[in-house]
Design an enzyme around this catalytic site. Sequence first.
Site, PDB file in Angstrom:
ATOM      1  CG  ASP A 195      -2.103  -0.904   1.108  1.00  0.00           C
ATOM      2  OD1 ASP A 195      -2.468  -1.267  -0.024  1.00  0.00           O
ATOM      3  OD2 ASP A 195      -2.654  -1.270   2.163  1.00  0.00           O
ATOM      4  NE  ARG A 220      -1.110   2.673  13.274  1.00  0.00           N
ATOM      5  CZ  ARG A 220      -0.315   1.635  13.076  1.00  0.00           C
ATOM      6  NH1 ARG A 220       0.893   1.598  13.638  1.00  0.00           N
ATOM      7  NH2 ARG A 220      -0.681   0.620  12.326  1.00  0.00           N
ATOM      8  CG  ASP A 243      -4.192   1.675  13.026  1.00  0.00           C
ATOM      9  OD1 ASP A 243      -4.148   1.813  14.262  1.00  0.00           O
ATOM     10  OD2 ASP A 243      -3.921   0.611  12.445  1.00  0.00           O
ATOM     11  CB  SER A 262      -4.234  -7.046   7.713  1.00  0.00           C
ATOM     12  OG  SER A 262      -3.873  -5.840   8.329  1.00  0.00           O
TER      13      SER A 262
HETATM   14  N1  ARG Z   1      -7.419  -3.917  16.367  1.00  0.00           N
HETATM   15  C1  ARG Z   1      -6.203  -3.310  16.790  1.00  0.00           C
HETATM   16  C2  ARG Z   1      -6.378  -1.839  16.959  1.00  0.00           C
HETATM   17  O1  ARG Z   1      -7.308  -1.269  16.467  1.00  0.00           O
HETATM   18  C3  ARG Z   1      -5.048  -3.652  15.867  1.00  0.00           C
HETATM   19  C4  ARG Z   1      -5.050  -2.900  14.581  1.00  0.00           C
HETATM   20  C5  ARG Z   1      -3.951  -3.338  13.692  1.00  0.00           C
HETATM   21  N2  ARG Z   1      -3.709  -2.351  12.687  1.00  0.00           N
HETATM   22  C6  ARG Z   1      -3.389  -2.636  11.440  1.00  0.00           C
HETATM   23  N3  ARG Z   1      -3.172  -1.647  10.652  1.00  0.00           N
HETATM   24  N4  ARG Z   1      -3.299  -3.883  11.005  1.00  0.00           N
HETATM   25  O2  ARG Z   1      -5.582  -1.224  17.596  1.00  0.00           O
END
Ligand code: ARG
Length: 440
Positions: free
Chosen positions: A31, A112, A141, A193
């Site tokens: 991406d 983040r 995110d 992912s």
């Molecule tokens: N569900 C978790 C969260 O919202 C993990 C997210 C993982 N992020 C990703 N871009 N794969 O914090």
Amino acid sequence: MSSPADAPTPAAAPDADAVGRVLLLYSGGLDTSVMLRWIQERYEAEIVALTVNLGQPGEDFDVVVGKARQLGAVDAILLDAREEFAREYVLPAIKANAIYGNGYPLFTALGRPLIAKLAVEQARRTGCDTVAHGCTGKGNDQVRIEATVAALDPDLNVIAPVRQWSMSRDEEIAYAREHGIPVKGGTEAPPYSIDDNLWGRSSEGGEIEDLGAAPHDDVFQLVTRPEEAPEEPELVRVEFERGRPVALDGERMGLVDLLDRAAEVGRRHGVGIVDHIEDRIVGLKIRDVYEVPAAAIILTAHRDLEALVSTIHQNNFKRTLEDKWAYLCYAGLWHDPLRSDLDAYMESANEVVTGEVTLKLYKGSVTPVARESRYALYDRSLASFGESGAQFSQDASPGFIELFTLQTRMARRVRAQHGPVAGPDDPSPEHLGENDGKRP
Ligand code: ARG
């Protein structure tokens, strides 16, 4: 002209002429690699790529940075933010025993706001007017990154090409081919992912979306599956000073090394696997599989020690604040003043969290088996069944029970006398007022 910090965040992507130089948060994956070219084309903009090391296991950062340059970034910056991440983000989470939902220790959510803060700093330093990230429109995110950028520098534009370009994975691969972007690991869709750092790893998507099935073995790339873990249990001693883990098995070390070492021993013993049904901030329910060996060890030890040195009132009260803290972090509201208010409480409560906890690791389980602290609110002679300690007068207990249960006993008697209490949907006739049962 600079906009006030509470100006609304822009609803859509900024105009192309507002975008001249873009700080791209670059992971090296498909991406963000496609993005690196796509933004140059679509916006005729220069790209400064920023890659942040938060302790992602096994990542080759030199390769990532080399790839950014090869794809035309005017600059490619690599920041090792492990120390800052451990000290300013993971440590407060430890002091807050931070768990979202039924077991997510928030490693992504903690990372983040730091990544976004570094993006703002580097954007300013390198003269960028825009920050670009690779988050989708369905996840948490995007909220975390954009909330942080908007709080720290409301003048920066944000673009999130994945929300705009509506390319399927196959189309992205075709775009990559046309533009000479190397596609790692061939064209087959990656099974899951993944996001990871030194506090844990998450897998989402693919077969994990089938709630009716257990996760396939190939999900577990960090932690040994418990059935394959050693037959012999292992003891680990974690030492804390004021809530901060400072030593493992008697050896003092910095936080990053300590978290690494805890992860390593936890991985071996299959510790920290969480199969989680999760409420995202954007409304979706999702299933995540987490592998969090370090968090499983450190949080278990911290909670145990804190329980020993705090009063019943502190222990009960802190839990509600911990939930609040975890929610703010999860929801991307790292810069809400409530978080620093709560941190002040967490700091204060952790003043006496000094001591040592021994944990037993065995085939996926982490169990505290021994603990000691000079602040322990524990007196063996008082607690013992064997001795009747002089300071604890058992004669006082009947009186205590009488007063302590007064209202409970009275409520039961009063309610038995006057019949059942009417519920709002089922008004029994004798409880209706003059207005014929219609509530005022
Ligand atoms: N569900 C978790 C969260 O919202 C993990 C997210 C993982 N992020 C990703 N871009 N794969 O914090």
